[in-house]
Design an enzyme around this catalytic site. Structure first.
Site, mmCIF file in Angstrom:
data_model
loop_
_atom_site.group_PDB
_atom_site.id
_atom_site.type_symbol
_atom_site.label_atom_id
_atom_site.label_comp_id
_atom_site.label_asym_id
_atom_site.label_seq_id
_atom_site.Cartn_x
_atom_site.Cartn_y
_atom_site.Cartn_z
ATOM 1 N N GLU A 29 -15.774 -56.745 -95.830
ATOM 2 C CA GLU A 29 -16.910 -55.825 -95.777
ATOM 3 C C GLU A 29 -16.939 -54.949 -97.030
ATOM 4 O O GLU A 29 -15.925 -54.342 -97.383
ATOM 5 C CB GLU A 29 -16.799 -54.937 -94.523
ATOM 6 C CG GLU A 29 -16.974 -55.729 -93.233
ATOM 7 C CD GLU A 29 -16.386 -55.036 -92.001
ATOM 8 O OE1 GLU A 29 -16.051 -53.834 -92.079
ATOM 9 O OE2 GLU A 29 -16.259 -55.707 -90.959
ATOM 10 N N LEU A 58 -20.801 -57.329 -90.792
ATOM 11 C CA LEU A 58 -19.836 -56.365 -90.249
ATOM 12 C C LEU A 58 -19.221 -56.930 -88.962
ATOM 13 O O LEU A 58 -19.696 -56.647 -87.871
ATOM 14 C CB LEU A 58 -20.580 -55.057 -89.958
ATOM 15 C CG LEU A 58 -19.825 -53.732 -89.918
ATOM 16 C CD1 LEU A 58 -20.757 -52.599 -89.525
ATOM 17 C CD2 LEU A 58 -18.584 -53.720 -89.126
ATOM 18 N N GLU A 60 -15.226 -58.186 -87.785
ATOM 19 C CA GLU A 60 -13.844 -58.494 -88.151
ATOM 20 C C GLU A 60 -13.388 -59.810 -87.544
ATOM 21 O O GLU A 60 -12.677 -60.587 -88.179
ATOM 22 C CB GLU A 60 -12.918 -57.358 -87.727
ATOM 23 C CG GLU A 60 -13.121 -56.062 -88.514
ATOM 24 C CD GLU A 60 -14.391 -55.305 -88.172
ATOM 25 O OE1 GLU A 60 -14.994 -55.581 -87.115
ATOM 26 O OE2 GLU A 60 -14.786 -54.420 -88.957
ATOM 27 N N GLN A 82 -11.362 -53.734 -93.500
ATOM 28 C CA GLN A 82 -11.578 -52.477 -94.228
ATOM 29 C C GLN A 82 -10.532 -51.398 -93.902
ATOM 30 O O GLN A 82 -10.103 -50.669 -94.784
ATOM 31 C CB GLN A 82 -12.983 -51.976 -93.924
ATOM 32 C CG GLN A 82 -13.527 -51.034 -94.949
ATOM 33 C CD GLN A 82 -15.034 -50.900 -94.816
ATOM 34 O OE1 GLN A 82 -15.526 -50.307 -93.864
ATOM 35 N NE2 GLN A 82 -15.761 -51.460 -95.765
ATOM 36 N N PHE A 83 -10.135 -51.329 -92.645
ATOM 37 C CA PHE A 83 -9.077 -50.399 -92.226
ATOM 38 C C PHE A 83 -8.274 -51.078 -91.120
ATOM 39 O O PHE A 83 -8.843 -51.821 -90.315
ATOM 40 C CB PHE A 83 -9.665 -49.088 -91.693
ATOM 41 C CG PHE A 83 -10.271 -48.223 -92.756
ATOM 42 C CD1 PHE A 83 -9.509 -47.274 -93.435
ATOM 43 C CD2 PHE A 83 -11.606 -48.364 -93.108
ATOM 44 C CE1 PHE A 83 -10.067 -46.480 -94.427
ATOM 45 C CE2 PHE A 83 -12.170 -47.577 -94.106
ATOM 46 C CZ PHE A 83 -11.397 -46.633 -94.767
ATOM 47 N N ALA A 84 -6.962 -50.765 -91.070
ATOM 48 C CA ALA A 84 -6.094 -51.443 -90.108
ATOM 49 C C ALA A 84 -6.590 -51.282 -88.673
ATOM 50 O O ALA A 84 -6.404 -52.163 -87.849
ATOM 51 C CB ALA A 84 -4.666 -50.913 -90.236
ATOM 52 N N HIS A 129 -8.938 -44.317 -88.568
ATOM 53 C CA HIS A 129 -8.795 -44.887 -89.913
ATOM 54 C C HIS A 129 -7.375 -44.744 -90.459
ATOM 55 O O HIS A 129 -7.172 -44.863 -91.659
ATOM 56 C CB HIS A 129 -9.761 -44.215 -90.891
ATOM 57 C CG HIS A 129 -11.189 -44.673 -90.762
ATOM 58 N ND1 HIS A 129 -11.942 -44.436 -89.648
ATOM 59 C CD2 HIS A 129 -11.991 -45.355 -91.612
ATOM 60 C CE1 HIS A 129 -13.158 -44.942 -89.830
ATOM 61 N NE2 HIS A 129 -13.207 -45.507 -91.013
HETATM 62 C C1 LIG Z 1 -15.108 -52.126 -86.250
HETATM 63 C C2 LIG Z 1 -15.355 -51.345 -87.477
HETATM 64 N N1 LIG Z 1 -15.367 -51.990 -88.655
HETATM 65 C C3 LIG Z 1 -15.570 -51.316 -89.801
HETATM 66 C C4 LIG Z 1 -15.765 -49.967 -89.779
HETATM 67 C C5 LIG Z 1 -15.972 -49.208 -91.076
HETATM 68 N N2 LIG Z 1 -17.381 -48.810 -91.133
HETATM 69 C C6 LIG Z 1 -17.747 -47.589 -90.723
HETATM 70 S S1 LIG Z 1 -19.388 -47.401 -90.716
HETATM 71 C C7 LIG Z 1 -19.635 -48.957 -91.296
HETATM 72 C C8 LIG Z 1 -21.030 -49.436 -91.497
HETATM 73 C C9 LIG Z 1 -21.855 -49.264 -90.275
HETATM 74 O O1 LIG Z 1 -23.154 -49.667 -90.519
HETATM 75 P P1 LIG Z 1 -24.305 -49.511 -89.456
HETATM 76 O O2 LIG Z 1 -23.885 -50.084 -88.138
HETATM 77 O O3 LIG Z 1 -25.532 -50.058 -90.046
HETATM 78 O O4 LIG Z 1 -24.431 -47.947 -89.218
HETATM 79 P P2 LIG Z 1 -24.771 -46.791 -90.268
HETATM 80 O O5 LIG Z 1 -23.453 -46.250 -90.730
HETATM 81 O O6 LIG Z 1 -25.585 -47.347 -91.375
HETATM 82 O O7 LIG Z 1 -25.498 -45.772 -89.471
HETATM 83 C C10 LIG Z 1 -18.425 -49.601 -91.493
HETATM 84 C C11 LIG Z 1 -18.281 -50.957 -92.025
HETATM 85 C C12 LIG Z 1 -15.726 -49.325 -88.529
HETATM 86 N N3 LIG Z 1 -15.888 -48.001 -88.415
HETATM 87 N N4 LIG Z 1 -15.530 -50.039 -87.400
#
Ligand SMILES: Cc1ncc(C[n+]2csc(CCOP(=O)(O)OP(=O)(O)O)c2C)c(N)n1
Lengths: 326, 380
Positions: A29, A58, A60, A82-84, A129
């Protein structure tokens, strides 16, 4: 080579691996134009394009499952989670497939892939995180787990992981990304997976750690030397699975005293396994019970309290003094 | 045995009621009382001002990394106002307006972003789950709550939120399917701000819309202009009424734009142009709602000035209260990390708590674990 920080050293290893082996694919990601949330994949997408540097949806489970498919097909995927804390979403893929294909198919289908993943606390991150859950994967048969402790070991271990014929989980303690710089050799260096390093010889006590808490171990050793006149032997495990029993036992047979240090929770943590192996192989050499300085058995607290949770030099020194004065 | 197109029993619609010039579609315009309209504006303005102040606090190092919610007020508020207080609100993390409207205190929200779990505790009487960081995971809880509402038969509904990126997670698909199979009273509000950190929606999915997935799961779906609070309000009102009367779940896709960096740690210049962002600024939800309300003579500049003054006082008070709270127990007490892990703290954790107290030079005999369940049981 100039001195570089750990983020740069991992980036260098990725560049080197992609340059010399066209089967190496990097995926995850935000690793393309954004170059990774920690900029560890800097320059890869520009150089190799979106065919080999893949910004995934997005998901995993999707990332790991697809990486397994690519590995089965003959590629060498290096996937980033992206994070553990988000690796849990892919747990069934890691545990039931990455770790088992070779065994289930009696050696016919194999999964030579690497899962890179920033782990651990110490950077005041958002909730969920800051996880250190390497023990979960060390507990899963068929996986290898390695954790560097600085720029030089990071580059060498990543090369070893990418060349390894089996799935390797490669944790990047993110508190170390930009903490300090080190010289890395001109030519590509690999560290054998499954081997620990004795980073300082000593005779009275063995300190064992890996990853981010190697810093706490070194801090403690300095204090012990200055204030107590004790020169501690220090072991950096580097490889959590397989674990280098021989190096651990040789040291403990010599010193008779030991403290194990890690950031992840204590119960069934890596320290538990180290203590068990010492018990099996060096019990009669022990002069004192072994102590563990670890994260507590609570989820790592949100950042206001994480400092209290994390092992530090002082906690290690107190434990070492108890063991020394037993 | 011919070959022919399959007629699907459902279609999805698009709806916009109030456009970005402030023009309203008279036929679709909902009948909302002037006082309520003004109140909606006040909540939106409040959320916007809080968001702006959070950014300042983050820049000053007084709170940690956080995701801004600028421009998402219409989606969050326009949907949440259709809930009754004892319905469930299951947000992701950009529903700042909804959190405030549902009764989360600003002080608590600040305490959360200052790095304390205490800020994730819903206030008494608030039927909400806290911020959900692991993407899409909360959607299954919403589906389960909806199933529970059917089992219990108490006619409550559940409103849950997720981003466009979240639609790629398995959890999202499983939640939509569960809710549909069990006809759970859940409104799935997708806050489509077109980006998941750096990844644009066009790289997240290979289909026209998010809402068309409603057809695949066999539930009604509607896409609305998410910067149009009237459209969000009408679409989610219909969905709530349907859910409450046994009609099952609805997917509501709300189109907006992520006006800010993903979080305060992100640099959007790496993956999108400033012009693009500027184009969307003109469409943001507050300006058009203000125009609409002024055209209706529901709101004037003096009202806004007064609201702004009140809001500023409220925000200042909350910041002082939150910063004061962090200096006193339980917030100032690191041992609180052990307080709520279980209803009863197991022996090994009590020992670890004492070990930490010793390391920090604290006296444990003075502080019992603050777990309500434990103390109640001890008292009994
Ligand atoms: C399962 C998971 N994977 C990765 C992340 C890291 N991460 C946080 S927000 C994000 C993007 C989220 O996008 P979206 O669902 O479109 O929401 P937005 O932040 O744009 O409101 C990611 C990859 C996470 N928090 N949870």
């Amino acid at each position: 080579m100039p001195e570089m920080n750990m983020a740069k050293a991992i980036n260098l290893a990725l560049h080197e691996a992609m340059d010399r082996d066209s089967r190496v694919i990097v995926m995850g990601e935000d690793i393309g134009p954004d170059e990774g949330v920690f900029r560890v994949t800097e320059g890869l997408w520009k150089k190799h394009g979106e065919k080999r540097v893949i910004d995934t949806p997005l998901a995993e489970s999707g990332i790991v499952g697809a990486a397994i498919g690519m590995a089965l097909y003959g590629l060498r995927p290096v996937a980033e989670i992206q994070f553990a804390g988000f690796e849990y979403y892919a747990f069934h893929q890691i545990e039931m497939h990455a770790g088992r294909y070779r065994n289930r198919t009696r050696g016919k289908l194999t999964v030579p892939m690497v899962l890179r993943c920033p782990s651990g606390g110490g950077i005041r991150a958002i909730e969920h995180h800051s996880e250190s859950r390497e023990a979960i994967y060390a507990h899963s048969p068929g996986l290898k787990v390695v954790i560097p402790s600085g720029p030089r070991s990071a580059r060498a271990l990543l090369h070893a992981a990418i060349q390894d014929p089996d799935p390797v989980i490669y944790y990047e303690p993110k508190a170390l990304y930009r903490l300090f710089k080190e010289n890395v050799p001109e030519t590509i260096e690999t560290l054998p997976i499954g081997r620990a390093q004795v980073i300082q010889e000593g005779s009275e006590i063995t300190l064992i750690s890996y990853g981010a808490t190697v810093r706490a171990m070194i801090d403690a050793a300095e204090i012990l030397e200055e204030e107590d006149g004790v020169k501690a032997e220090m072991i950096d495990l580097l490889s959590i699975a397989p674990l280098d029993t021989e190096t651990i036992l040789n040291s403990v047979r010599k010193t008779g005293r030991c403290v194990v240090i890690h950031e992840g929770p204590r119960t069934c943590g890596i320290g538990s396994e180290v203590v068990a192996r010492i018990n099996e192989g060096a019990l009669l050499y022990l002069e004192a019970p072994i102590k563990r300085v670890t994260g507590y058995d609570v989820p790592i607290p949100y950042f206001a309290r994480e400092k209290a949770y994390l092992p530090d030099g002082d906690k290690v020194v107190s434990a070492a003094r108890e063991v020394l004065s037993f | 045995m011919p070959r022919k197109p399959i007629e699907l029993p459902m279609q999805v619609e698009y709806m916009s009621i109030l456009d970005d010039t402030g023009e309203v579609d008279k036929e679709l315009e909902p009948k909302v009382e002037a006082a309520q309209l003004k109140d909606m504006f006040r909540w939106m303005l409040y959320a916007r001002r809080v968001d702006e102040r959070l950014l300042k606090l983050q820049r000053q190092g007084r709170i940690g990394t956080f995701p801004q919610a600028t421009g998402h007020e219409a989606i969050s508020l326009g949907s949440a106002i259709n809930l009754k207080p004892d319905d469930w609100h299951v947000p992701a993390y950009r529903e700042l307006a909804g959190f405030l409207y549902r009764g989360w205190t600003l002080e608590g929200i600040l305490i959360y972003w200052m790095g304390f779990e205490e800020g994730a505790r819903p206030p008494e009487g608030v039927n909400d789950t806290p911020i959900a960081v692991p993407i899409a995971s909360q959607l299954l809880h919403a589906a389960g709550m909806g199933m529970a509402a059917n089992i219990v038969g108490d006619k409550k509904v559940v409103m849950t939120y997720f981003g466009d990126g979240a639609t790629s997670e398995g959890d999202c698909h499983e939640a939509l399917n569960f809710a549909s199979v069990f006809q759970a009273p859940v409104i799935f509000v997708c806050l489509n701000n077109q980006y998941a950190i750096s990844v644009p929606l066009s790289k997240q999915m290979h289909c026209e819309t998010i809402v068309q997935r409603a057809v695949a799961y066999g539930m009604p779906g509607i896409k609305v202009d998410g910067n149009d609070i009237l459209a969000v309000y009408v679409a989610t009102k219909e969905a709530v009424e349907r859910a409450r009367s046994g009609g099952g779940p609805t997917l509501v896709e709300c189109l907006t734009y992520r006006y800010t960096p993903h979080t305060t740690a992100d640099d959007p210049s790496r993956y999108r142009s400033d012009e693009e962002t500027q184009r969307w600024v003109a469409k943001e939800p507050l300006i058009r709602f203000e125009k609409y309300l002024k055209n209706k003579n529901v709101l004037n500049d003096a009202d806004i000035k007064k609201m702004d003054e009140e809001i500023e006082v409220r925000i200042n008070e909350a910041i002082i209260a939150a910063e004061e709270a962090t200096k006193k127990p339980p917030l100032s007490d690191p041992l609180a990390m052990f307080d709520y892990l279980y209803a009863d703290l197991p022996q090994n954790l009590q020992e670890q708590r004492e070990e930490l107290a010793k390391a920090l030079g604290l006296n444990t005999s003075e502080t019992e674990p603050r777990n309500a369940a434990t103390s109640a049981r001890r008292g009994a």
